[in-house]
Enzyme design. Structure first.
Site, PDB file in Angstrom:
ATOM      1  N   ALA A 232       3.399   1.984  59.877  1.00 22.26           N
ATOM      2  CA  ALA A 232       2.059   2.426  59.037  1.00 22.26           C
ATOM      3  C   ALA A 232       2.376   3.740  58.148  1.00 22.26           C
ATOM      4  O   ALA A 232       2.060   3.975  56.965  1.00 22.26           O
ATOM      5  CB  ALA A 232       1.062   2.676  59.965  1.00 22.26           C
TER       6      ALA A 232
ATOM      7  N   ASP B  62      22.453  18.250  19.037  1.00 21.84           N
ATOM      8  CA  ASP B  62      23.688  18.377  18.094  1.00 21.84           C
ATOM      9  C   ASP B  62      23.154  18.256  16.848  1.00 21.84           C
ATOM     10  O   ASP B  62      21.990  17.770  16.530  1.00 21.84           O
ATOM     11  CB  ASP B  62      24.460  16.946  18.277  1.00 21.84           C
ATOM     12  CG  ASP B  62      25.670  17.164  17.206  1.00 21.84           C
ATOM     13  OD1 ASP B  62      26.447  18.093  17.338  1.00 21.84           O
ATOM     14  OD2 ASP B  62      26.071  15.739  16.803  1.00 21.84           O
TER      15      ASP B  62
END
Length: 915
Positions: free
Chosen positions: A279, A325
């Protein structure tokens, strides 16, 4: 190192004859000494290794322990179910995460397969992997550089290095140039680097490095050394796994103590402990997260994004800095003429007059070696980017080189070289011979005796020269590459004296039009944009200023400045610098790592070989799909299929939505698990039997809960609202922003209604028998197997169905279900329908009844249990109403305060006027 040494010194170091090259025997010996000119490969992980990696998880360890105890106690059915769960999770993980590491292989493909060398006084072509240090390599236009070379001869040699340095324009090489120590790659004009391409001229060079010792080899090493980092979500899930593991162990120890104190059967309590351990662990969580991410990948494709590394999807949502870039990412990687100076006026390229500026356009067309050709596929661009830009300018005004050269064929030429800094071609036309010259403004202007103005040739005055130089300076200040064009009528040969100045052209690799909007959108979303390029600082700053990345020159930094900085200085600099120029691949990685150390979540974009290490180092590497190199793509986490910087904004929006959905799924699953734990612990502490069996919990965790959790994972979000928010911190807890309160609140509600359903059966039995309702009598009633099975069936049914109702509310905890667009998530409707059907299946079909130990329910029982199961939705509505009232109250308070402030301001103004 070798860029600062003279050719003779390099020859002495490598003991080679510059004219004859190495002998075959010497080359063979050096090949054994230095090894082949190849890049080292990194071994891929085997399928078995990938499978075992999936099992290395704290949650899985708990399930293994539960399996062992189940087998020890003879519960083979439970053990089989748990093992199935483990295997399914591992299989899904292997399928989704088992990607090949192809970056090194792509680098190998980039290396030139053959090289022309001098061996024993003869020129020969050999396999590039047989090159050794000291070999003399011959270069010519169209060839790829096969190793790192110190150039010994250059004849108008130009090499395109954008993939390695990020510089748009081919670099003019000069064997006689001597660089300073530790010069940047882009400044080493006497060097040629492996994998770059010769675009013009010829040359020779001595091999100074091969294989992994080359610049591209260093990049390959940086890629292979960069480890795989966990994404923010993976880290949070790992933390969650450790917490849940601790909870499971604590529960088992706690129950053992309870068993001893209550003098219960230890075997029964071990089975109960297994149930509670199960559980505590949301077994379906790993598979659900993986599947949600996989489904999200298909959604990302719709916004032109291919995800290569699955967990990177959610990382996008945490990105707070995008390092990009310049060349090919923020710009078009296509030199374009922006301005012209002719007839004493500065003109935009689109403002030219084809008739008045005819000679300027003729010079751009004829004094040119590039080719713009039509092909069935569209078009072909061959040659120097600068010359291609001139052809495209002329083509815009209907002047194509092929057509012009038919009427004005070339009969002589003087090629460009670094000493004259110009190129001249001689043509035979209808009016006689004419030559055109293009080159450096200063050098061309020195050779001009006349200037063409408004179609008339007139002698050059000093004032005119100053005007031309001023115009060239203005273009240069805007980071434009400036070329002068001149001509000579009645030329005898390709002469470069007594020329007539025609005009100037200024060109640049222009910014992508959509990039400016994307940068502004990032600013609104709390995401900084940083430009990192190998190009010159003036060019970089001009593009950055145009895009809104940087406003002041002080926000720019060069690679040489980075070399002088310590860690503390760099950590401070990366928070204010927005443009980095003339940087190497190592610098890019250094910048990314410094940002990450400052707690930033970094996305790095790029398309070249030089970007690959930083793409790998970033939290998420983004490569360009159309113009990006294979190396960049294979080092990245995601690829933009349209090479559009603006697509990153859409991807970040998707990433934020995906994280929000995964968080909703996790909170939903954990509230269910918390409800199961509380239900069982309360019953056990009260001395009652377990309300749920291990098989019940596994069924709910894996089947009933998983479908709504998946539906939550693909839910639609308000993208505009998400992009108004600041990025979440990378260390933000999954339970932040009220997540813990939500989990505990609904977990407690689910526990209460499940316990109510469980106790209702013995309660009804006591009432029907006329017996008092006491804790002892309830325990006695639950000791009857038929009643216990029925009570467990009620608890099992309410627990399963309440999850379905809870999932509907979890779509938006701040919005009423009556205001939700339920049909926008058809998966949730389907999940609820299937969930109810499955719950009916385990209580009405004989095979499943025996397998799960349930009993059949009457229609009346189904109605009562469904009504009880709807409690989470009722609580959801009450909480929403309370939240709306609170927000309305705060809003009214703000409005009243603003009204009072405006009133005070008005009274102050009136008093000021009265005085």
């Amino acid at each position: 190192m070798y860029e600062s040494k003279r050719v003779r010194e390099v020859g002495q170091i490598f003991k080679c004859d510059m004219e004859r090259g190495l002998s075959s025997e010497e080359a063979s010996g050096r090949l054994k000494q230095y090894g082949s000119n190849l890049l080292k490969e990194k071994r891929d992980k085997t399928k078995v290794a990938l499978f075992l990696e999936q099992l290395n998880d704290p949650l899985i360890f708990i399930l293994f322990a539960a399996t062992a105890v189940s087998l020890f106690l003879g519960e083979a059915g439970d053990a089989a179910i748990i093992v199935t769960v483990i295997l399914v999770n591992a299989f899904v993980g292997v399928v989704q995460e088992g990607k090949a590491r192809r970056a090194i292989e792509a680098l190998k493909k980039l290396t030139s397969p053959h090289a022309v060398v001098k061996r024993g006084g003869r020129q020969m072509e050999i396999d590039a992997r047989e090159l050794v240090p000291g070999d003399i390599v011959c270069l010519e236009a169209g060839r790829q550089v096969p190793a790192d070379l110190r150039l010994t001869k250059t004849m108008s040699l130009k090499i395109e290095e954008s993939a390695l340095t990020g510089e748009s324009v081919p670099v003019e090489k000069d064997a006689g140039f001597l660089a300073e120590d530790r010069a940047n790659i882009g400044d080493c004009r006497n060097m040629a680097y492996m994998s770059t391409n010769v675009t013009y001229g010829r040359g020779e060079g001595v091999v100074v490095a091969t294989g992994m010792e080359t610049q591209i080899g260093h990049i390959a090493g940086m890629i292979s050394e960069a480890g795989e980092e966990m994404t923010p979500l993976q880290k949070r899930l790992a933390d969650l796994g450790r917490v849940l593991s601790g909870v499971a162990v604590f529960i088992c120890v706690f129950l053992f103590v309870v068993a001893v104190l209550q003098k219960r059967d230890v075997g029964d309590m071990l089975l109960t402990a297994i149930s509670l351990a199960v559980a505590a662990v949301p077994e379906g969580l790993p598979a659900i997260v993986t599947i949600v991410l996989a489904l999200s990948v298909s959604r990302m494709v719709k916004v032109n994004t291919i995800i290569r590394r699955l967990p990177s999807v959610e990382t996008l949502g945490a990105v707070n800095v995008v390092c990009s870039d310049k060349t090919g990412t923020l710009t078009q990687n296509r030199m374009t003429v922006k301005k012209c100076f002719a007839d004493g006026r500065m003109l935009l390229a689109e403002e030219m007059d084809a008739h008045r500026q005819r000679e300027l356009l003729m010079g751009c067309t004829l004094c040119n070696d590039a080719v713009l050709a039509e092909t069935p596929e569209g078009g072909s661009r061959i040659g120097d980017p600068t010359e291609l830009a001139l052809l495209e300018l002329a083509d815009r005004y209907g002047m194509r080189r092929e057509a012009v050269e038919k009427s004005c064929p070339r009969i002589d030429e003087r090629a460009f070289d670094s000493h004259r800094k110009m190129m001249t071609t001689l043509h035979k036309g209808g009016q006689g011979r004419v030559s055109y010259t293009k080159g450096s403004t200063e050098e061309v202007l020195k050779r001009c005796s006349h200037i063409l103005s408004n179609g008339r040739k007139q002698p050059v005055a000093e004032g005119m020269k100053r005007e031309v130089l001023k115009a060239a300076g203005q273009m240069a200040s805007e980071a434009l590459r400036v070329l002068a064009v001149a001509m000579k009528e009645d030329a005898v040969g390709a002469e470069e004296k007594d020329l007539t100045f025609v005009g100037l052209v200024g060109m640049i690799d222009p910014a992508r039009p959509e990039a400016k909007e994307a940068v502004a959108a990032f600013q609104q979303a709390g995401v900084d944009t940083v430009m990192i390029t190998g190009d010159h600082v003036d060019t970089a700053f001009a593009i950055a200023r145009e895009l809104g990345i940087a406003a002041k020159r002080e926000e720019c930094l060069c690679g040489s400045d980075l070399d002088r900085m310590g860690e503390a200085g760099l950590a401070e600099a990366v928070e204010r610098v927005r443009v980095y120029a003339r940087v190497s691949p190592e610098h890019k990685v250094k910048i990314v790592n410094a940002l990450k150390k400052n707690g930033r979540t970094v996305a790095m974009t790029g398309d070249g070989v030089n970007d690959a290490p930083s793409l790998k180092a970033a939290d998420i590497g983004i490569a360009m799909g159309m113009n990006g190199t294979d190396v960049a793509k294979n080092a990245s986490d995601m690829i933009l299929t349209d090479d559009n910087f603006a697509t990153i904004r859409k991807a970040i929006e998707e990433g934020r939505g995906i994280y929000e959905n995964i968080r909703k799924s996790i909170l939903f699953l954990l509230s269910s698990n918390f409800g199961e734990i509380i239900t069982m612990l309360a019953a056990i502490l009260a001395g009652m039997p377990s309300p749920l069996k291990a098989s019940h919990i596994l069924w709910i965790n894996l089947i009933t809960d998983s479908l709504p959790a998946l539906a939550l994972g693909v839910d639609e979000n308000d993208g505009r609202e998400l992009m108004r928010q600041k990025p979440r911190r990378s260390d933000e807890n999954l339970f932040a922003h009220g997540g813990l309160a939500c989990t505990l609140c609904f977990g407690l509600i689910i526990a209460v209604i499940s316990a109510t359903a469980f106790l209702q059966v013995p309660y009804s039995a006591l009432v029907s028998r006329g017996l008092p309702v006491t804790l002892h009598n309830l325990e006695v009633m639950l000791g009857i197997p038929e009643l216990l099975n029925k009570a467990q069936t009620h608890a099992f049914t309410v627990l399963g169905m309440s999850q379905l109702f809870h999932a509907i509310g979890m779509r938006d905890v701040n919005k009423s279900i009556f205001r939700m667009k339920h049909f926008s998530n058809s998966y949730m409707i389907l999940a609820c329908a299937i969930g109810i059907g499955l719950q009916v299946l385990v209580t009405e079909i004989p095979y499943f009844i025996s397998l799960f130990g349930t009993v059949r329910l009457s229609l009346r029982e189904w109605g009562c249990l469904a009504a009880l199961s709807a409690t989470p939705l009722i609580v959801h509505e009450l909480l929403v109403l309370g939240g709306v009232a609170e927000r309305s109250s705060r809003q009214r308070g703000r409005e009243e305060a603003e009204t009072e402030t405006r009133g005070l301001a008005a009274r102050s103004a009136q008093l000021g006027e009265g005085q």
